[in-house]
Design an enzyme around this catalytic site. Sequence first.
Site, mmCIF file in Angstrom:
data_model
loop_
_atom_site.group_PDB
_atom_site.id
_atom_site.type_symbol
_atom_site.label_atom_id
_atom_site.label_comp_id
_atom_site.label_asym_id
_atom_site.label_seq_id
_atom_site.Cartn_x
_atom_site.Cartn_y
_atom_site.Cartn_z
ATOM 1 N N LYS B 76 -29.165 2.777 10.172
ATOM 2 C CA LYS B 76 -30.028 3.475 11.121
ATOM 3 C C LYS B 76 -29.139 4.484 11.865
ATOM 4 C CE LYS B 76 -33.219 2.435 14.958
ATOM 5 N NZ LYS B 76 -33.793 1.360 15.790
ATOM 6 N N SER B 151 -38.777 1.303 15.963
ATOM 7 C CA SER B 151 -38.091 2.553 15.772
ATOM 8 C C SER B 151 -37.256 2.620 14.481
ATOM 9 C CB SER B 151 -37.162 2.809 16.959
ATOM 10 O OG SER B 151 -36.146 1.833 17.016
ATOM 11 N N SER B 175 -38.167 -3.289 17.175
ATOM 12 C CA SER B 175 -37.854 -2.140 16.317
ATOM 13 C C SER B 175 -37.313 -2.476 14.941
ATOM 14 C CB SER B 175 -36.858 -1.208 17.023
ATOM 15 O OG SER B 175 -37.532 -0.434 17.982
#
Lengths: 483, 483, 95
Positions: B76, B151, B175
Amino acid sequence: MQWEVVIGLETHAQLATESKIFSGAATAFGAEPNIQACGVDIALPGVLPVLNRKAVECAIRFGLAVGGEVAPRSVFARKNYFYPDLPKGYQISQFEEPVVSGGQLVIRVGQGAEAVEKTVRLTRAHLEEDAGKSLHEDFHGKSGIDLNRAGTPLLEIVSEPDMRSSQEAVAYARALHALVRWIGICDGNMQEGSFRCDANVSVRRKGAEKLGTRREIKNLNSFRFLQQAIDYEVQWQIGVLEDGGKIEQATVLFNPDTGETRAMRSKEDAHDYRYFPDPDLLPLVIDAAWKDQVRAELPELPDAMRARFARDYGLSAYDAATLTAALELARFYESCVAAAGRELAKPCANWVMVDLAARLNRAELDISHSPITAQQLAGLVRRIADGTISNAMGKKVFDALCNGEGADADAVIEAQGLRQMNDSGALEALVDAAIAGNPRSVEEYRAGKEKAIQALVGQVMKASKGKANPQQVNELLRARLKP
Amino acid sequence: MINLSLSELGAALAAGQISSVELTQLFLDRCARENPRLNAFICLDQARALDAARAADAARAAGRAGPLTGIPLAHKDIFCARGWRTTCASRMLENFVSPYDAHVVGLLQDAGMVLVGKTNMDEFAMGSSNETSYFGPVKNPWDHTMVPGGSSGGSAAAIAARLVPAATGTDTGGSIRQPAALCGLSGLKPTYGVCSRYGMIAFASSLDQAGPMAKSAEDCALMLNAMAGFDARDSTSLDRPAENYTRLLGEPLAGLRIGLPREYFAAGLDAGVHAVVDAALDQFRKLGAVTVDISLPNSGLSVPAYYVIAPAEASSNLSRFDGVRYGHRAADYSDLADMYCRSRAEGFGAEVKRRILIGTYVLSHGYYDAYYLQAQKIRRLIARDFQAAFEHCDLIMGPTAPDVAFPLGAKSADPVQMYLNDIYTIAANLAGLPGMSIPCGFARGLPVGLQLVGAWFDEARMLGAAHQYQLNTDWHRAMPAGL
Amino acid sequence: MSLNLEQVFRAARLARLAISDAEAERTAAQLNNIFALIEQMQAVDTTGVEPMSHAVDLAQRLRPDAVTEADRRADFQAIAPETEAGLYLVPKVIE
């Protein structure tokens, strides 16, 4: 109109650590810009703070030294504001739960025997990180930011508003300065910013209960500036009030060039620091065992040592205070007494406070760089006491030892032939010669003019090239001239 | 090959059926083909990836291969990776090339995994749909008109589309789990403190945790073995003995007590999702587990408390982005304050600014007690609810999200609707508990996630239960059509 | 409660976010919706509950006082918007 001045001090003492409070970057002074600013100090995204054990230990030491309460649990908080020398946009400090609460400091206001003691209460002391530096030299109309200092550990020591004059404020600052150096938590170097004061100053009508509105003078890094800034600020505030004006709470800066204070232009934003517990740092826990260990390692504190010097060594309050102004000085003196013998404590004190102090002063050295060791000085004091040399010869020996002209007093005395005349036959001959050669003085003395004997002593001393013991000469003369 | 588990890939590499270079090239080719449509990656680096693959092959040849050596991976874009652009999906960090590695990045590199790229995400991890990215939204591989969740939506989409076999994510309020649910994956958020936060760009420090995202629970366990571990650079990293998270994978479910919080099956839960979750729970019962009804009475307050605590911490964490030392600096400004205001206004997107404003407001003078302090107290109540619940059960299960993936743009105009997406996931972050989501079926053709929440440090048991379920079901093998 | 425009501007100023009048109005409306959600907290009696700042109930770990970081100024300043003579440059700081 009579006005009363009310002063409280917030002092930032830079703690004597190798590395920063929350990072492993060095704290050494004077490095090239930004080479001691690691990722944590420049607040790269994703970096995190980890607390330096030594900084905490310094805070504990201070708390114990001032008789404050060392919190078993204290909390780091973020103080949020934007400033280019504050890389994270917040300063890690302590707010609601500081590491030290309370405590007090005894100060002496005034000089010498006139000095009076006063106790200043401490509100708290807390750990925090220093900011970087903004350099305002011209970089095409811009400021340069050096973050070497960012993250340097500080202990912010907050006093109660207990001081009533700039003299008291300076006395407090000096006592605090001596203490933090004494307990080894701060080098006290004010030029380098290791010890700096903010003064909260207000005035009120004598007898009024309510405190006046205060203005905070920031960043005073010398005792002289502290005094000047407060004096100016007090006069300014009284002037405003006497002209019917009102004091607005403000942060002000002192300009040493003009001797004036002025309100800061930046930070005029209504202060709202939005303190909250730092989620990156867990509560600081200090258990009893750690406190006990730090207490055991704490040196004897200046107040206690001063009392002991007066009691055990028969020193005056002034002498005891002078000798305990700094730990290194007190330690030097104690070593000297230990080597010379306790009965010589007083002459040891005189030598340290007068001759050695003058010499250090001239050479701009501190006691840790003394050119003479405590043992050498003790040897010298002993030789004066046992009559081997005169006091006057002592000064020569002192200079010789300071100049490295001998390993100890005895060596210097031998090498330079400074030993007092002990051969009483030779001395008697010199006395007789003086009596024979100065009939007028003899006559005056016999006529009752006590002082005249000094002239004769002087003659003998001169003839002996200073090696005669003046006391002994005096006695011999009196015996000879006895009617 | 693209649907193999990590252990199967590891076996293929170990057996020499394929080299890491070949495997990496295979996935890189898929990325090159699919990413333009999915927008799952912010950055792909073929050259670096192949270098790493060659190094992995060399390590294997030298007999230094571990279970993950040579397997491609994506991070990420919240994780700092040295030499990689690390943007956090923000214009603020559009050109930020990290000068250091996050702890987790270093660990996975040490494990020999091959980093192919950095995945898209909601800007600064603030979002539940991956629509707040400065680099545009990510599409859900199951239906390109739908959001992938957020996210960590880029990581989820990349795995679901088989562009990488595994990826890292971070979970502040769901997330990892919510995008895993919406994309039909397994994703785990460990107990707070298990994975170091060092180098993970902070959103809300007291809630953020890194974790693995992959196709199966077993893969997550293998990843977590490499990601977990003490890190002295993170004060909240837990110093505990290393754990093998695969150790309970073979544990039968007989006797396992599964708590079903009645609040998680109440109004607001989509009927289709409800039915799928019920079926999954039946499967657990069939495998010998027993379900018990429990209550988490304060769970309804988790969203309100979260939307005070997370923005408060974020408002402070994001203050370091000021255009001074790195990151976006506005082109035009009149003075320092203007430079800050413009750089930040330009650098941050709408959702980030919204949360900074909320956070600034709830911490500001006069509102702190009513909002921030109250939220922290409610956080305590929520944690206590879990503590009480775990007296009656070993694991808690329920839906991960109230509904399946929603259409792009459907909720972006209404922050509150968006926030309610995390209604079931937030509580685990507030309490610091481990949680995961595993695929358990489909509603309206889109994946549904089953959430498991374990007691503190009970990741192994949670993974074991999930693995037993996956041994007996095929939902985790389902792939979007057309791959 | 509801946030007025002035409060939005004040928060934006504290947070150093430039905000136009139109944005502020839009933001105020959104924030009010969010605060309506947040307000649910006020119904709970939390008297005597200890606030929870951290997800773990542990004490701060301490690191030994040792210098572990070397100079990396060149790396760090390679990504800086403006530097000179090793310093980060900003518009003139007025004290």
